[in-house]
Write a protein that holds these residues in place. Structure first.
Motif, short mmCIF file in Angstrom:
data_model
loop_
_atom_site.label_atom_id
_atom_site.label_comp_id
_atom_site.label_asym_id
_atom_site.label_seq_id
_atom_site.Cartn_x
_atom_site.Cartn_y
_atom_site.Cartn_z
N ASN A 151 0.83 -1.22 0.00
CA ASN A 151 0.00 0.00 0.00
C ASN A 151 0.86 1.26 0.00
O ASN A 151 0.39 2.33 0.35
N GLY A 152 2.15 1.14 -0.33
CA GLY A 152 3.04 2.29 -0.33
C GLY A 152 2.76 3.23 -1.49
O GLY A 152 1.99 2.94 -2.40
N GLN A 153 3.43 4.38 -1.41
CA GLN A 153 3.33 5.38 -2.47
C GLN A 153 4.74 5.70 -2.96
O GLN A 153 5.51 6.35 -2.24
N PRO A 154 5.11 5.26 -4.17
CA PRO A 154 4.34 4.36 -5.05
C PRO A 154 4.36 2.93 -4.54
O PRO A 154 5.24 2.56 -3.77
N SER A 155 3.43 2.16 -4.96
CA SER A 155 3.32 0.78 -4.47
C SER A 155 4.31 -0.12 -5.22
O SER A 155 4.73 0.16 -6.33
N ARG A 156 4.68 -1.23 -4.51
CA ARG A 156 5.54 -2.25 -5.09
C ARG A 156 4.79 -3.57 -5.04
O ARG A 156 3.90 -3.76 -4.20
N SER A 157 5.21 -4.50 -5.93
CA SER A 157 4.46 -5.75 -6.04
C SER A 157 5.40 -6.91 -6.35
O SER A 157 6.56 -6.73 -6.73
N ALA A 158 4.85 -8.11 -6.14
CA ALA A 158 5.53 -9.36 -6.49
C ALA A 158 4.51 -10.30 -7.13
O ALA A 158 3.30 -10.18 -6.85
N VAL A 159 5.00 -11.23 -7.94
CA VAL A 159 4.13 -12.13 -8.69
C VAL A 159 4.51 -13.57 -8.36
O VAL A 159 5.70 -13.90 -8.26
N VAL A 160 3.51 -14.43 -8.13
CA VAL A 160 3.73 -15.84 -7.89
C VAL A 160 2.81 -16.65 -8.82
O VAL A 160 1.64 -16.29 -9.01
N ASN A 161 3.39 -17.71 -9.40
CA ASN A 161 2.63 -18.59 -10.29
C ASN A 161 2.28 -19.86 -9.56
O ASN A 161 3.14 -20.49 -8.89
N ILE A 162 1.04 -20.29 -9.68
CA ILE A 162 0.56 -21.47 -8.98
C ILE A 162 -0.10 -22.39 -10.01
O ILE A 162 -0.97 -21.95 -10.78
N ASN A 163 0.35 -23.66 -10.02
CA ASN A 163 -0.25 -24.67 -10.89
C ASN A 163 -1.28 -25.44 -10.11
O ASN A 163 -1.02 -25.92 -8.99
#
Length: 838
Positions: free
Chosen positions: A659-671
């Motif tokens: 929820n930061g300004q600017p926001s940061r993100s991560a991606v996870v793949n799930i099978n």
């Protein structure tokens, strides 16, 4: 013949003794013979009160004279002052009563009482003496001057007490005069019988009086004469018996004091004396008198009211002539008892001079560290008046640390009474007021100005008891964070403040490598750039030191709080992303809506809103969504029933964003594998991984196996200790992070040695929810429904085992702690069995 008659007259008179009267006649007779003048004397005796015209006697016959001779010789009577009583009848030669004679009026008490006459004849001249004796008659009764007399006699009067009654009066003489007295009744009183009748008589108390028995006595005093008939006169005596006057008046105080100013007006009241008498009636009536023994100069100046006892001024007084008077005042009751007191009167001088103030010595300044009783000024005050008018006292202003003392008469010293404080008051304007004791008092004043010099007795004091400042991480070195401020109540150099950073350490590093402070301004600067993830806050002390000698200092604690910035992206802890293996979550086709597939666990090392994570799926627009992820808890659930059209293999991409300004993100793949049987899942994933991944992973696992065998002997001794330490450290990391971190460990597989078909040969321990729409976990053992990890080597192994009809059983045990209301796990995840073999 004439001589014979004269001798017979002399003899007649001499019957009662020779007297001067007889001698006078002898002398007269001698003169007659010598001068050849005819002389004769005749004496008559008559009673008093004879009527007018009564005959005393025939003088012609008695003298032997012819009636013609009386007429020829022009006989006449010479009576002198008594001409109105007796006359001569020439026709018959008789002596007649011209006016009635009252012996008492004529002679009073003189005896004998006689009229001396001369009868004179002419041609030839003849002189005859005639004496008419007036005899007393008992014609007057005795009488008293007062008809009554009253006495008030105390019942305590002693027997024998005398009381003067006076005396009665009787104009008659001789036996007709006053003879005796009588008193009736004679129970208590008697007359003094020894008293001469002609003197004042007294009444003597012969029996004590008793007022309670007889309060009043009525007596009758009677006086008797000795005449015939006996005459008398009376007087009433009234006696009132008084209560015994046995208590004398008593003054309320023996001495009275009064003051009066000189030249006071006449009639000025000075004081009042008061005395009381415990008796009753007249005995209690008190009158006041100035003693006769007092000098006339005092009685002329003062008077006392006999009834009220008020002492007033009756004349003019002068202090210079006399400044003190003493009066002796008596209080008397009606019985004659008395008491006395003294009145002391002081004359006050008129207050007509003001005190004169003279400053002998004075200091213009004094150090604030001076001790109490330090002399600041010496002053002399003089008042020429006398007495109280010349007595002077001095005072100073209130609420100042000074006092006035009197070391000797007319000398005053101004001293410090308390410790001085220049910071509270740097200068004093002292007003000294000197007043005398006069009425009204006169006074004068003088003002003194005193400076207080400073000493370094105050340490610098910070404006706050502590400071707290905030700075964003990743700041620029040299940034001014904030400013501390200290004040010193002293002055000049003693108030000059310098700021010093106290030596201390932060995490073993000197605090000076973090911040610096300006010595003059107190501005605190950052020396380095701060990292919130490494250091959240630290504190140190700043010293403020003044320029005094010796210097004084104060300190304050400063806390620097590092504020977080969104400089870290979220990190996915579960599911773990591996480079050469595929992780798949198995969902049976019979799963209900809301079935919990798995849960994405991520953390962000930032704090605050920078660490608030949200989850969402990246979806293709053409796909009919089978799954959804909880935006707050990261739980992946089914949103509809699985259909036959749904592919066995489902690939989900979850984006974790802070929820930061600017926001940061991560991606996870799930099978996700949607199938009811394990071979179906295996065939789907084996075809995909049998190619290239097999060759890449084979080399890696061969090297890993060789290294494990080489170090197996060395590490077997410490493996148990290492594992426990590792577990402990992992648990501490998870607890300290305060984040819902759930580590993921690959499941271990073991050969059970049980033969059978594939669908019945693999058993997995799967954590599932008791209700597919809830996040609470429950352990259950399902055949053919578990998480499956497949790689090329494992595929070949499985085919070989199938051909050899060996049964393989894999046991995975994964435990989750119950989740909270948001769906996130409340504790750490522990793996009961961790095997790195395949």
């Amino acid at each position: 013949r004439q001589v014979i008659r004269a001798v017979m007259g002399i003899l007649l008179i001499s019957d009662k003794g020779v007297s001067l009267f007889a001698l006078w006649h002898i002398v007269l007779l001698f003169l007659v013979f010598c001068s050849r003048i005819v002389f004769g004397q005749m004496t008559y005796s008559i009673p008093e009160e004879m009527q007018k015209g009564s005959t005393i006697g025939n003088i012609a016959q008695d003298l032997g004279l012819d009636l013609k001779r009386l007429k020829a010789g022009r006989a006449r009577i010479y009576t002198g002052d008594n001409m109105e009583y007796i006359e001569l009848n020439r026709d018959n030669g008789r002596l007649l009563i011209k006016e009635s004679i009252d012996r008492e009026s004529l002679c009073a008490k003189i005896t004998p009482c006689a009229l001396h006459l001369q009868m004179i004849l002419d041609n030839p001249m003849e002189l005859y003496s005639v004496t008419v004796e007036i005899k007393d008659l008992n014609d007057n009764s005795p009488y008293f001057q007062k008809s009554e007399i009253r006495f008030e006699i105390s019942e305590s009067a002693a027997v024998g007490a005398r009381f003067v009654l006076g005396r009665a009066v009787d104009p008659d003489v001789g036996v007709n005069g006053l003879s005796t007295y009588s008193l009736n009744p004679t129970k208590n009183f008697v007359l003094d019988e020894q008293s001469d009748v002609g003197k004042t008589i007294e009444m003597v108390l012969q029996q004590p009086l008793d007022r309670e028995k007889e309060e009043r006595l009525n007596l009758l005093l009677t006086a008797f004469d000795g005449g015939e008939p006996r005459l008398s006169g009376t007087m009433n005596i009234y006696v009132k018996v008084l209560d015994a006057n046995d208590n004398a008046p008593v003054f309320s105080q023996k001495a009275y004091k009064a003051t009066v100013i000189e030249n006071a007006a006449k009639g000025t009241r000075l004081t009042s004396v008061s005395a009381t008498d415990s008796d009753e009636g007249s005995n209690s009536l008190v009158t006041y008198h100035i003693s006769d023994a007092v000098d006339n100069s005092v009685t002329d100046v003062f008077v006392v009211d006999s009834q009220s006892g008020e002492v007033t001024l009756n004349g003019k007084i002068d202090y210079e002539t006399c400044n003190h008077y003493q009066l002796d005042i008596q209080a008397r009751d009606q019985g004659g008892l008395s008491d006395s007191c003294k009145v002391f009167i002081d004359v006050l001088d008129v207050n007509d001079h003001q005190p004169a103030i003279d400053i002998i010595s004075m200091s213009s300044s004094i150090s604030e560290e001076s001790k109490p009783n330090t002399v600041v000024a010496m002053i002399k005050v003089n008042d020429p008046d006398s007495g109280a008018n010349g007595q002077v006292h001095c005072t100073i202003s209130d609420n100042i640390p000074f006092a006035v003392n009197t070391p000797s008469d007319n000398f005053f010293s101004l001293r410090t009474e308390q410790e001085l404080d220049r910071e509270r008051e740097a200068e004093y304007n002292i007003t000294m007021m000197c007043s005398d004791e006069g009425v009204p008092p006169l006074s004068s004043s003088v003002s003194l100005r005193l400076q207080i010099s400073d000493v370094n007795d105050n340490a610098p004091v910070f404006e706050r008891s502590s400071y707290e400042a905030f700075v964003l991480e990743n700041n620029t070195p040299g940034l001014s964070i904030f400013k501390v401020k200290a004040r010193d109540a002293d002055s000049n150099q003693n108030a000059r403040v310098s700021y010093i950073l106290e030596d201390s350490t932060v995490n073993g590093v000197p605090v000076s490598s973090y911040v610096s402070v300006s010595a003059d301004s107190g501005v605190i600067n950052a020396v380095r750039s701060f990292d919130y993830e490494q250091l959240k806050d630290f504190h140190f002390r700043v010293i403020a030191q003044d320029g005094g000698s010796p210097p004084l200092s104060g300190n304050v604690t400063v806390t620097i709080a590092i504020q977080d910035q969104n400089d870290n992206a979220p990190q996915v802890l579960y599911p773990v992303q591996t480079g050469g293996s595929l992780v798949a979550e198995i969902v049976p086709r019979s799963a209900d809506v809301g079935y919990l597939v798995t849960k994405v666990v991520a953390v962000d090392v930032d704090s605050g809103q920078n660490a608030w994570l949200s989850y969402k799926l990246q979806k293709k627009a053409t796909d009919r969504a089978l799954f959804e992820v909880g935006p707050q808890n990261g739980e992946i659930r089914t949103v509809r029933q699985v259909t036959d059209k749904d592919a066995v293999k489902q690939k989900l991409t979850v984006v974790v964003e802070d929820n930061g300004q600017p926001s940061r993100s991560a991606v996870v793949n799930i099978n996700v594998a949607v199938a009811d049987s394990f071979p179906e899942v295996l065939s789907e994933f084996t075809d995909l991984t049998h190619g290239k991944e097999y060759n890449d992973n084979l080399t890696f696992y061969l090297v890993l196996a060789l290294a494990a065998v080489s170090f197996l002997f060395i590490t077997c001794v410490v493996v148990i200790i290492s594992v426990k330490i590792y577990r402990w450290r992992q648990s501490r990391v998870f607890y300290q992070s305060n984040l819902p971190v759930i580590p993921y460990y690959p499941p271990g597989y073991t050969d059970t040695g049980v033969t059978g078909t594939l669908p019945h040969m693999y058993n997995y321990d799967v954590c599932m929810t008791t209700n597919s729409r809830k996040s609470d976990c429950k352990y259950s053992t399902l055949g053919g429904h578990s998480v499956l990890m497949v790689d090329p080597s494992f595929s070949e192994t499985m085919q070989r085992e199938m051909r050899d009809k060996f049964s393989v059983r894999q046991n995975n045990s994964l435990r989750f702690t119950p989740s909270n209301d948001s769906g996130e796990p409340d504790g750490n995840v522990h793996n009961n069995r961790r095997n790195h073999g395949h």
